[in-house]
Design a protein around this motif. Structure first.
Motif, PDB file in Angstrom:
ATOM      1  N   ARG A  81       1.391  18.479   8.436  1.00 29.68           N
ATOM      2  CA  ARG A  81       2.440  17.477   8.357  1.00 29.68           C
ATOM      3  C   ARG A  81       2.388  16.717   7.033  1.00 29.68           C
ATOM      4  NH1 ARG A  81       4.797  14.624  12.674  1.00 29.68           N
ATOM      5  NH2 ARG A  81       6.320  13.174  11.809  1.00 29.68           N
ATOM      6  N   GLU A  82       1.204  16.237   6.725  1.00 35.77           N
ATOM      7  CA  GLU A  82       1.062  15.428   5.508  1.00 35.77           C
ATOM      8  C   GLU A  82       1.297  16.249   4.243  1.00 35.77           C
ATOM      9  OE1 GLU A  82      -2.042  12.590   4.603  1.00 35.77           O
ATOM     10  OE2 GLU A  82      -2.397  12.375   6.766  1.00 35.77           O
ATOM     11  N   GLY A  83       0.705  17.436   4.202  1.00 30.72           N
ATOM     12  CA  GLY A  83       0.843  18.291   3.025  1.00 30.72           C
ATOM     13  C   GLY A  83       2.289  18.658   2.758  1.00 30.72           C
ATOM     14  N   LEU A  84       2.985  19.031   3.818  1.00 32.37           N
ATOM     15  CA  LEU A  84       4.385  19.415   3.644  1.00 32.37           C
ATOM     16  C   LEU A  84       5.227  18.220   3.200  1.00 32.37           C
ATOM     17  CD1 LEU A  84       6.267  21.842   3.908  1.00 32.37           C
ATOM     18  CD2 LEU A  84       6.808  21.104   6.227  1.00 32.37           C
ATOM     19  N   TRP A  85       4.902  17.064   3.745  1.00 30.99           N
ATOM     20  CA  TRP A  85       5.659  15.859   3.397  1.00 30.99           C
ATOM     21  C   TRP A  85       5.465  15.493   1.926  1.00 30.99           C
ATOM     22  CZ3 TRP A  85       9.773  13.405   4.251  1.00 30.99           C
ATOM     23  CH2 TRP A  85       9.941  12.073   3.886  1.00 30.99           C
ATOM     24  N   VAL A  86       4.225  15.616   1.437  1.00 31.25           N
ATOM     25  CA  VAL A  86       3.965  15.365   0.015  1.00 31.25           C
ATOM     26  C   VAL A  86       4.801  16.313  -0.841  1.00 31.25           C
ATOM     27  CG1 VAL A  86       2.241  15.571  -1.818  1.00 31.25           C
ATOM     28  CG2 VAL A  86       1.646  14.420   0.313  1.00 31.25           C
ATOM     29  N   GLN A  87       4.828  17.579  -0.451  1.00 27.78           N
ATOM     30  CA  GLN A  87       5.621  18.565  -1.186  1.00 27.78           C
ATOM     31  C   GLN A  87       7.102  18.190  -1.202  1.00 27.78           C
ATOM     32  OE1 GLN A  87       5.087  21.851  -2.571  1.00 27.78           O
ATOM     33  NE2 GLN A  87       2.956  21.224  -2.808  1.00 27.78           N
ATOM     34  N   TRP A  88       7.591  17.781  -0.070  1.00 31.98           N
ATOM     35  CA  TRP A  88       8.997  17.379   0.007  1.00 31.98           C
ATOM     36  C   TRP A  88       9.276  16.206  -0.921  1.00 31.98           C
ATOM     37  CZ3 TRP A  88      13.197  17.774   4.056  1.00 31.98           C
ATOM     38  CH2 TRP A  88      13.228  19.069   4.610  1.00 31.98           C
ATOM     39  N   LYS A  89       8.421  15.197  -0.845  1.00 34.93           N
ATOM     40  CA  LYS A  89       8.644  14.009  -1.675  1.00 34.93           C
ATOM     41  C   LYS A  89       8.607  14.390  -3.154  1.00 34.93           C
ATOM     42  CE  LYS A  89       5.675  11.136   0.039  1.00 34.93           C
ATOM     43  NZ  LYS A  89       4.833   9.953   0.282  1.00 34.93           N
ATOM     44  N   ASN A  90       7.621  15.202  -3.528  1.00 38.81           N
ATOM     45  CA  ASN A  90       7.489  15.601  -4.934  1.00 38.81           C
ATOM     46  C   ASN A  90       8.687  16.417  -5.420  1.00 38.81           C
ATOM     47  OD1 ASN A  90       5.058  14.304  -5.153  1.00 38.81           O
ATOM     48  ND2 ASN A  90       3.800  16.165  -5.046  1.00 38.81           N
ATOM     49  N   ARG A  91       9.072  17.374  -4.607  1.00 40.56           N
ATOM     50  CA  ARG A  91      10.189  18.227  -5.010  1.00 40.56           C
ATOM     51  C   ARG A  91      11.482  17.429  -5.110  1.00 40.56           C
ATOM     52  NH1 ARG A  91       9.067  24.117  -3.756  1.00 40.56           N
ATOM     53  NH2 ARG A  91       6.834  24.146  -3.342  1.00 40.56           N
ATOM     54  N   ALA A  92      11.712  16.575  -4.124  1.00 39.43           N
ATOM     55  CA  ALA A  92      12.926  15.750  -4.156  1.00 39.43           C
ATOM     56  C   ALA A  92      12.902  14.829  -5.364  1.00 39.43           C
ATOM     57  CB  ALA A  92      13.048  14.935  -2.874  1.00 39.43           C
ATOM     58  N   ALA A  93      11.758  14.175  -5.603  1.00 37.64           N
ATOM     59  CA  ALA A  93      11.658  13.243  -6.733  1.00 37.64           C
ATOM     60  C   ALA A  93      11.918  13.959  -8.047  1.00 37.64           C
ATOM     61  CB  ALA A  93      10.279  12.586  -6.743  1.00 37.64           C
ATOM     62  N   PHE A  94      11.310  15.126  -8.208  1.00 41.19           N
ATOM     63  CA  PHE A  94      11.518  15.852  -9.471  1.00 41.19           C
ATOM     64  C   PHE A  94      12.976  16.226  -9.661  1.00 41.19           C
ATOM     65  CE2 PHE A  94      11.879  19.541 -12.178  1.00 41.19           C
ATOM     66  CZ  PHE A  94      11.091  19.187 -13.256  1.00 41.19           C
ATOM     67  N   SER A  95      13.583  16.772  -8.610  1.00 43.16           N
ATOM     68  CA  SER A  95      14.968  17.215  -8.724  1.00 43.16           C
ATOM     69  C   SER A  95      15.915  16.059  -9.022  1.00 43.16           C
ATOM     70  CB  SER A  95      15.404  17.917  -7.436  1.00 43.16           C
ATOM     71  OG  SER A  95      14.687  19.119  -7.269  1.00 43.16           O
ATOM     72  N   LEU A  96      15.619  14.903  -8.422  1.00 45.67           N
ATOM     73  CA  LEU A  96      16.533  13.775  -8.600  1.00 45.67           C
ATOM     74  C   LEU A  96      16.268  13.029  -9.902  1.00 45.67           C
ATOM     75  CD1 LEU A  96      16.557  12.540  -4.893  1.00 45.67           C
ATOM     76  CD2 LEU A  96      18.300  13.901  -6.072  1.00 45.67           C
ATOM     77  N   ASP A  97      15.012  13.017 -10.345  1.00 48.19           N
ATOM     78  CA  ASP A  97      14.671  12.323 -11.595  1.00 48.19           C
ATOM     79  C   ASP A  97      14.945  13.182 -12.815  1.00 48.19           C
ATOM     80  OD1 ASP A  97      13.847  10.326  -9.975  1.00 48.19           O
ATOM     81  OD2 ASP A  97      11.697  10.665 -10.228  1.00 48.19           O
ATOM     82  N   ASN A  98      14.949  14.496 -12.638  1.00 51.12           N
ATOM     83  CA  ASN A  98      15.182  15.398 -13.768  1.00 51.12           C
ATOM     84  C   ASN A  98      16.393  16.273 -13.482  1.00 51.12           C
ATOM     85  OD1 ASN A  98      12.170  14.841 -13.359  1.00 51.12           O
ATOM     86  ND2 ASN A  98      12.235  15.465 -15.481  1.00 51.12           N
TER      87      ASN A  98
END
Lengths: 196, 196
Positions: A81-98
């Motif tokens: 749960r935690e690992g997947l959530w970190v991945q989601w947050k990171n991927r979303a942040a990167f896509s939205l910030d870049n």
DNA sequence: AATATAAGTGAGCAATTGCTCATTTAAAAA
DNA sequence: TTTTTAAATGAGCAATTGCTCACTTATATT
């Protein structure tokens, strides 16, 4: 000897990414790029062999950046749960910030250059996901399944959401905005689907 | 008066789809198309206003075909499980049986023409999904959620799988083949994630 | 058979494409 | 300061781009 002007190189890279992202790969050209970057067309060929080399080189560079961003704070031994959530947050942040870099990447992924792109992506995936899924299976958190099935269920929905967000409007013509709560809601669906 | 040669029109359409699908939008050109279709460049401009009109017209036509294929045997009043499964089967079948058309569509969806494409897709979605989700929510089969979340969880994984299949190899470099059992397995995950 | 009408054509235009080359410029090494 | 090296350039080439036009061809109507 005269040294390379790193500002010039960066200007070329940045402009290339912006042009492809904003005007599409089909409208990207070397002369155009040179003019936008304030550089002679010939200068570009000091750094890159040809147009294809420029595009693939830049996309691999960006792929590496993306990888690093995706792995920030990710622990392959964390709970599923935690690992997947970190991945989601990171991927979303990167896509939205870049936005530009992400759109550039997407453009190349859907072009005739995609074969040369895959290595960058596959490298990313192996790095980030290798042991994580194994661990989760061993712990009995998720069922064993082919990698492709896992990726499709775990991440495709996230990227689809980001896409809706970037397009500004949704399937039915109304506005759509990505948000933390939307992400959380979607994540819960996905997690439930994958969990034992 | 001389009548239009329907074979010629069809040859232009078919060649355009094939060329974009195989060589990418960035390598598609009118002169090229004319030569491939065995037609004068000028003839193309009898049927289409310009290059953009040709591409958008064809993609809307193909979008309609896709819609019809997707709706074959679909009953908006069916149970959620059954309705969604029919949609999966139809979408997979269309994508795999019409590789060129599907790839053409994908190319346009990721280009500067995407805005003009959306109407074709949004029309499709409204037709096929309008009441189906409402019914499922009323029956208590699934939770209420934004349309975009629903689409992302319900269909993005399927299209990701088809993409892996078409690319022939997967994230980690090994071969990957789509199959009925892979589809079923993924479907079960998705269904579980969406169900109450 | 003659006429009218629109489909269909090939040559080719202006603009743009990816790319090169003779030359100039900057800066490290002598 | 002079020499050497490679970065950087702008003009421009051959090929290609999207598109047009003066013209020919096929066919329904007269």
């Amino acid at each position: 000897m005269r040294y390379r002007d790193e500002n010039k190189m960066q200007a070329i890279r940045d402009c290339a990414i912006e042009m492809v992202a904003k005007n599409g790969l089909e409208n990207f050209g070397i002369n155009r790029l040179a003019k936008a970057a304030g550089v002679s067309p010939a200068t570009i060929y000091i750094y890159y062999k040809d147009k294809e080399d420029l595009l693939t080189s830049i996309s691999i560079e960006e792929g590496v950046k993306m990888t690093r961003a995706t792995l920030k704070g990710f622990d392959p031994n964390a709970s599923f749960r935690e690992g997947l959530w970190v991945q989601w947050k990171n991927r979303a942040a990167f896509s939205l910030d870049n936005l530009l870099a992400a759109e550039f990447f997407e453009q190349l992924r859907n072009s005739t250059y995609k074969d040369k792109m895959r290595e960058a992506i596959s490298l990313e995936f192996r790095k980030s996901m290798g042991s994580f899924i194994e661990n989760a299976v061993k712990r009995g958190e998720i069922n064993e399944m082919p990698l492709e099935v896992y990726w499709s269920v775990a991440f495709a929905p996230l990227y689809a959401l980001i896409r809706f967000h970037n397009e500004g409007q949704s399937l039915d013509g109304r506005k759509f905005k990505f948000s933390e709560s939307i992400m959380k809601q979607t994540f819960d669906c996905v997690l439930k689907g994958l969990s034992k």
